[in-house]
Design a protein around this motif. Structure first.
Motif, short mmCIF file in Angstrom:
data_model
loop_
_atom_site.label_atom_id
_atom_site.label_comp_id
_atom_site.label_asym_id
_atom_site.label_seq_id
_atom_site.Cartn_x
_atom_site.Cartn_y
_atom_site.Cartn_z
N ARG A 37 2.48 0.56 2.44
CA ARG A 37 3.73 -0.18 2.25
C ARG A 37 4.32 -0.60 3.58
NH1 ARG A 37 4.27 3.81 -1.86
NH2 ARG A 37 4.32 2.87 -3.96
N LEU A 38 4.27 0.28 4.59
CA LEU A 38 4.77 -0.09 5.91
C LEU A 38 4.01 -1.26 6.48
CD1 LEU A 38 5.40 3.44 7.50
CD2 LEU A 38 7.13 1.78 6.75
N LEU A 39 2.67 -1.28 6.30
CA LEU A 39 1.88 -2.40 6.80
C LEU A 39 2.25 -3.69 6.08
CD1 LEU A 39 -1.64 -0.73 7.14
CD2 LEU A 39 -0.16 -1.52 8.99
N LEU A 40 2.46 -3.60 4.79
CA LEU A 40 2.85 -4.79 4.04
C LEU A 40 4.22 -5.30 4.48
CD1 LEU A 40 1.66 -3.80 0.46
CD2 LEU A 40 0.56 -5.37 2.07
N ALA A 41 5.18 -4.36 4.70
CA ALA A 41 6.51 -4.79 5.16
C ALA A 41 6.45 -5.38 6.54
CB ALA A 41 7.48 -3.61 5.11
N TRP A 42 5.61 -4.82 7.41
CA TRP A 42 5.47 -5.34 8.78
C TRP A 42 4.87 -6.74 8.78
CZ3 TRP A 42 0.99 -6.07 11.96
CH2 TRP A 42 1.28 -6.36 13.29
N LEU A 43 4.07 -7.07 7.86
CA LEU A 43 3.46 -8.40 7.79
C LEU A 43 4.37 -9.41 7.11
CD1 LEU A 43 -0.23 -7.51 6.90
CD2 LEU A 43 0.64 -8.38 9.05
N GLY A 44 5.54 -9.02 6.70
CA GLY A 44 6.49 -10.01 6.18
C GLY A 44 6.86 -9.79 4.75
N GLY A 45 6.51 -8.65 4.21
CA GLY A 45 6.93 -8.36 2.86
C GLY A 45 6.12 -9.05 1.80
N TRP A 46 4.98 -9.67 2.16
CA TRP A 46 4.16 -10.43 1.18
C TRP A 46 3.07 -9.57 0.50
CZ3 TRP A 46 4.99 -15.30 -0.51
CH2 TRP A 46 5.91 -16.04 0.16
N GLY A 47 2.88 -8.46 1.04
CA GLY A 47 1.82 -7.64 0.44
C GLY A 47 0.43 -8.12 0.76
N CYS A 48 0.31 -9.02 1.73
CA CYS A 48 -1.01 -9.54 2.12
C CYS A 48 -1.29 -9.17 3.54
CB CYS A 48 -1.06 -11.05 1.94
SG CYS A 48 0.15 -11.94 2.91
N MET A 49 -2.57 -9.15 3.88
CA MET A 49 -3.00 -8.73 5.21
C MET A 49 -3.89 -9.85 5.76
SD MET A 49 -4.03 -4.84 4.15
CE MET A 49 -4.40 -4.41 5.81
N GLY A 50 -3.64 -10.21 7.01
CA GLY A 50 -4.47 -11.25 7.61
C GLY A 50 -3.82 -11.84 8.80
N PHE B 11 -7.84 -9.59 2.17
CA PHE B 11 -7.38 -8.23 1.89
C PHE B 11 -8.52 -7.26 2.19
CE2 PHE B 11 -4.67 -10.81 -0.87
CZ PHE B 11 -3.43 -10.31 -0.57
N PHE B 12 -8.22 -6.00 2.39
CA PHE B 12 -9.21 -4.96 2.65
C PHE B 12 -9.00 -3.82 1.66
CE2 PHE B 12 -11.18 -6.38 6.51
CZ PHE B 12 -10.25 -7.23 7.07
N TYR C 144 -15.27 -9.92 -2.16
CA TYR C 144 -15.02 -10.61 -3.42
C TYR C 144 -14.17 -11.84 -3.12
CZ TYR C 144 -16.57 -6.25 -5.59
OH TYR C 144 -17.28 -5.14 -5.96
N VAL C 145 -14.48 -12.96 -3.70
CA VAL C 145 -13.74 -14.21 -3.52
C VAL C 145 -12.94 -14.46 -4.81
CG1 VAL C 145 -13.86 -16.65 -3.05
CG2 VAL C 145 -15.49 -15.10 -1.96
N LEU C 146 -11.60 -14.54 -4.65
CA LEU C 146 -10.74 -14.74 -5.81
C LEU C 146 -9.85 -15.97 -5.61
CD1 LEU C 146 -10.84 -11.36 -5.24
CD2 LEU C 146 -9.90 -11.45 -7.57
N ILE D 205 -11.27 -10.53 -0.67
CA ILE D 205 -11.02 -9.09 -0.59
C ILE D 205 -12.31 -8.46 -0.05
CG2 ILE D 205 -10.53 -6.99 -1.88
CD1 ILE D 205 -8.97 -8.64 -3.85
N LYS D 206 -12.25 -7.85 1.12
CA LYS D 206 -13.39 -7.20 1.75
C LYS D 206 -13.34 -5.70 1.50
CE LYS D 206 -14.56 -10.36 5.47
NZ LYS D 206 -14.85 -10.48 6.92
#
Length: 781
Positions: free
Chosen positions: A6-19, A51-52, A115-117, A138-139
């Motif tokens: 959750r901290l990583l998601l909030a640090w990236l802007g609250g989108w719940g995505c990583m990249g 995503f990972f 996986y490609v979504l 998603i890797k």
């Protein structure tokens, strides 16, 4: 763990995505109430790249791996999030209201790394897209969960024995299914677990090498080496896998041959022929294949003369064989040395030589019963031709080698002397002629003489005896062929008519030299000139031969120069002919003298005389035959001579009393009573025959002659009558004429036979018979 996510998601802007990458999206035009007039600035709606998710993670609840959110979502609950693509709905699920993405089961990166979504935001009420769809990945993040494996193991390798240290044997390779780009999960290190100190392995490349020198195949041929591969760079905690390498040492020629014993002893019978196997020798060589091939040699000259040695088909054993005939009485043993040598020698291992060995061999010759041995392998004898039988030809001799005093018997095999021209003395082998020999008929006689031991007939030997018939001057020379030649009447004096060749069948001395000579003197019609080479030239003399009808016969005398000289005379026929201009014969004198218009007067007179003589002889012969026929004629109209058959049948013989019994053929009515005294046999000749009455003089009367002969037959009861019992028989009592046989007829002494009843009553068919029986005999003179 979830707090960190959750901290990583909030640090990236609250989108719940990583990249790291922002994907621009087009703003929805008229998301509420239709399109807006004028140009609008495009702003970023979705922001993500990938995503990972950690592989092999398994928990009690689905794991949140990210969240999707669009800026058109005002939190009013009218936006619905959709997820499609690989694993959507099964592996990955999304909360339609919040956009949270969860993974529902543990993943294996080695099965699928990513996986490609496809993500999309739509209006919940109308399902109208609020944002364009956007693709993301998603890797699966790798962990060290796969040990190294050797896909090609177990391994087999070969290396020559006596190899140097560090010689490459084989390279092994292990594979790790983990991600080589992430950490040390796939970094491998190779080590030897078993096989030290003989082999080593390179930690990075996996190349297996020899670790010690001079490994000997004859000591240990095969090694089992265990190689381990460990990931994480070989550190503690890494996973490992192992494989086996079977290393076989190949053979090299590093061992010389060696005889297991220093002396070999063999024995062989003296009758063993060349090529007979005496024994086998084998030098031991621990090497294999071509490195163990050997060649054997007899070193001493004494043994190499009587024996030979060769290598068998396998190239390992030495075969000792007899080279020439052995004789126990001459030599009873042989001693020599045999050397065995490798045929293929590797120069790299010469220091381990020499690659050969020597052993001693002793061969004992054993005595055996032997047939007689002739003093010569073959005999050549000679005898002159025409010698009397018993002439000495020569002598053969044989002896028993085992017992020289044993007697020998000699004989000539019959098939070698079919004509029995020779004989041999059984005791001493002396050969003599049995008949006079003729060299011209047969110059050579090939005999086979058999010598047999007297006390053992099974021990026998043969020898060929060639007898040459020597020539003597016993044949006179003769012409090579009959000569019948011609000469043209226009030939010039001295012309060659014919070359005459002579032949003498003898060959001894000067017998084959032949001289020829023709008639001599000035009156000779032809000249014969001796050519001094067994031929002569027949020439026309200076005075030509006078033409005549008959051919000329030229006598030729031939003689040889043998001792004694023989001669003969032959004749050459020469015809004088009329020739054409080209030299061919037109006609010869016997034909040319004939008149073309007719015969000569003398010839015509001779022909007429001959024809007249033949005609006179024919007339005379016809006249004589006619006179003879008239003298024998009795009755001009009827001639009965053709009905009379003269024969002499004596019946079945003196000893046959039943085969020719004629009593049954007699007429029982006219049979005479039996006479007193011994019965008279009618089927044999009497001891004293009745004298035939002389023929009456005077002209021949056939009727009188028949009557005379009939009376003689009737008066002589000891012989069958002339009318033959085989032809006439008894016709029976019912016949009107009775029997025609004269067997039962009677006659009075000196009286003429008379029929029982008048023959004239029998009819015209019997008129002639009635006249014969009724004729009166003429009065006696």
């Amino acid at each position: 763990m979830w707090g960190l996510v959750r901290l990583l998601l909030a640090w990236l802007g609250g989108w719940g995505c990583m990249g790291r990458l922002a994907a621009p999206a087009r703003a929805w035009a008229g998301s509420r109430g239709g399109p807006r007039p004028g140009l609008l600035r495009t702003r970023r709606s979705w922001v993500w790249n990938q995503f990972f998710v950690i592989e092999e993670y398994a928990g009690p609840e689905p794991v949140l791996i990210g969240k999707l959110h669009s800026d058109v979502d005002r939190g009013e609950g009218r936006t619905k999030y959709l997820l499609t693509g690989e694993g959507a709905g099964t592996v990955f699920v999304i909360d339609e209201a919040t956009g949270n993405i969860h993974v529902t089961k543990s993943l294996d990166r080695e099965e699928k790394a990513q996986y490609v979504l496809l993500a999309q935001a739509v209006d919940r009420a109308s399902n109208r897209p609020l944002e364009p769809p956007s693709e993301f990945i998603i890797k699966v993040q790798d962990i060290n969960d796969n040990p190294p494996i050797f896909p090609l193991g177990p391994y087999h390798a070969t290396v020559p024995e006596m190899s140097n240290v560090g010689t490459s044997v084989i390279q092994v390779t292990a594979h790790d299914a983990d991600d080589p780009s992430y950490g040390n999960s796939a970094k491998l290190v190779y080590t030897v677990l078993d096989g030290l100190p003989f082999f080593s392995v390179d930690p990075q490349t996996g190349v297996v090498r020899t670790a010690i020198p001079n490994m000997d195949r004859e000591t240990q041929e095969e090694f089992l080496v265990v190689i381990q591969a460990k990931d994480m760079g070989g550190h503690m905690g890494g996973l490992s896998g192992s494989t086996t390498v079977t290393v076989t040492l190949s053979d090299v020629n590093d061992n010389p041959p060696k005889f297991p014993q220093s002396l070999y002893q063999f024995s062989v019978v003296e009758t063993a022929g060349p090529g007979t196997l005496v024994g086998r020798l084998r030098a031991q060589d621990p090497d294999l294949g071509d490195n163990a091939l050997m060649a054997y040699t007899i070193l001493d000259g004494e043994g190499s003369e009587a024996f030979s040695i060769s290598t068998d088909s396998q190239g390992r054993d030495g075969l000792l064989t007899v080279r020439k005939a052995l004789d126990f009485e001459t030599r009873r043993s042989y001693s020599f040395r045999v050397e065995a040598t490798n045929t293929l020698i590797d120069p790299a291992y010469l220091r381990r030589g020499p690659f050969k060995d020597v052993a001693s061999v002793r061969v004992a010759v054993e005595d055996a019963p032997e047939p007689p041995a002739f003093t010569q392998a073959a005999y050549h004898l000679a005898v002159p031709e025409n010698k009397a039988p018993g002439t000495l030809v020569g002598q053969v001799s044989a002896s028993d080698l085992d017992s020289p005093a044993s007697p020998i018997r000699y004989s000539i095999l019959p098939h070698s002397d079919l004509e029995r021209c020779f004989s041999i003395e059984p005791e001493d082998g002396t050969i003599r002629t049995a008949v006079p020999l003729d060299r011209e008929a047969r110059a050579w006689h090939n005999l086979t003489v058999l010598a047999t031991e007297l006390d053992s007939s099974a021990q026998a030997s043969r020898v060929q005896v060639a007898v040459q018939t020597l020539d003597e001057n016993d044949n006179a020379p003769q012409l090579a062929e009959p000569y019948d030649t011609f000469v043209c009447d226009s030939a010039a004096p001295g012309q060659l008519i014919q070359v005459i060749r002579a032949l003498d069948r003898d060959e001894v001395g000067n017998s084959s030299r032949v001289s020829l000579q023709g008639p001599l003197g000035p009156d000779a019609n032809f000249t014969v000139r001796d050519n001094q080479d067994g031929s002569a030239s027949l020439l026309l003399p200076s005075r030509p031969a006078p033409p005549r009808q008959a051919p000329y016969l030229v006598p030729i005398e031939l003689w040889d120069w043998g001792q004694p000289a023989l001669s003969s005379t032959a004749t050459v026929t020469v015809s004088v002919c009329r020739c054409r201009p080209d030299g061919s014969v037109a006609s010869c004198w016997p034909e040319a003298q004939l008149s073309p218009t007719g015969l000569s007067t003398g010839a015509l007179l001779a022909i007429v005389t001959c024809v007249g003589t033949l005609l006179a002889l024919v007339v005379l012969f016809v006249a004589l035959r006619r006179q003879k026929q008239e003298a024998l004629m009795v009755l001009e109209e009827e001639d009965v001579r053709e009905n009379i058959i003269t024969y002499d049948d004596e019946g079945g013989g003196e000893e046959d009393t039943e085969a020719f019994d004629i009593t049954a053929l007699q007429n029982p009515d006219g049979a005479a009573p039996p006479a007193a005294g011994p019965p008279v046999r009618l089927d044999v000749l009497p001891r004293s025959r009745a004298l035939r009455q002389p023929r009456p003089p005077g002209p021949a009367d056939v009727a009188q002659l028949l009557a005379l002969r009939l009376r003689e037959a009737d008066e002589d009861p000891s012989v069958p009558p002339y009318d033959s019992v085989q032809v006439y028989g008894y016709e029976g009592r019912g016949s009107s004429c009775g029997s025609l046989s004269s067997l039962g007829s009677g006659s009075e002494a000196g009286g003429a036979p008379g029929p029982a009843e008048p023959l004239d009553d029998w009819g015209p068919l019997f008129r002639t018979l009635a006249e014969l029986y009724g004729a009166k005999e003429p009065p006696a003179p």
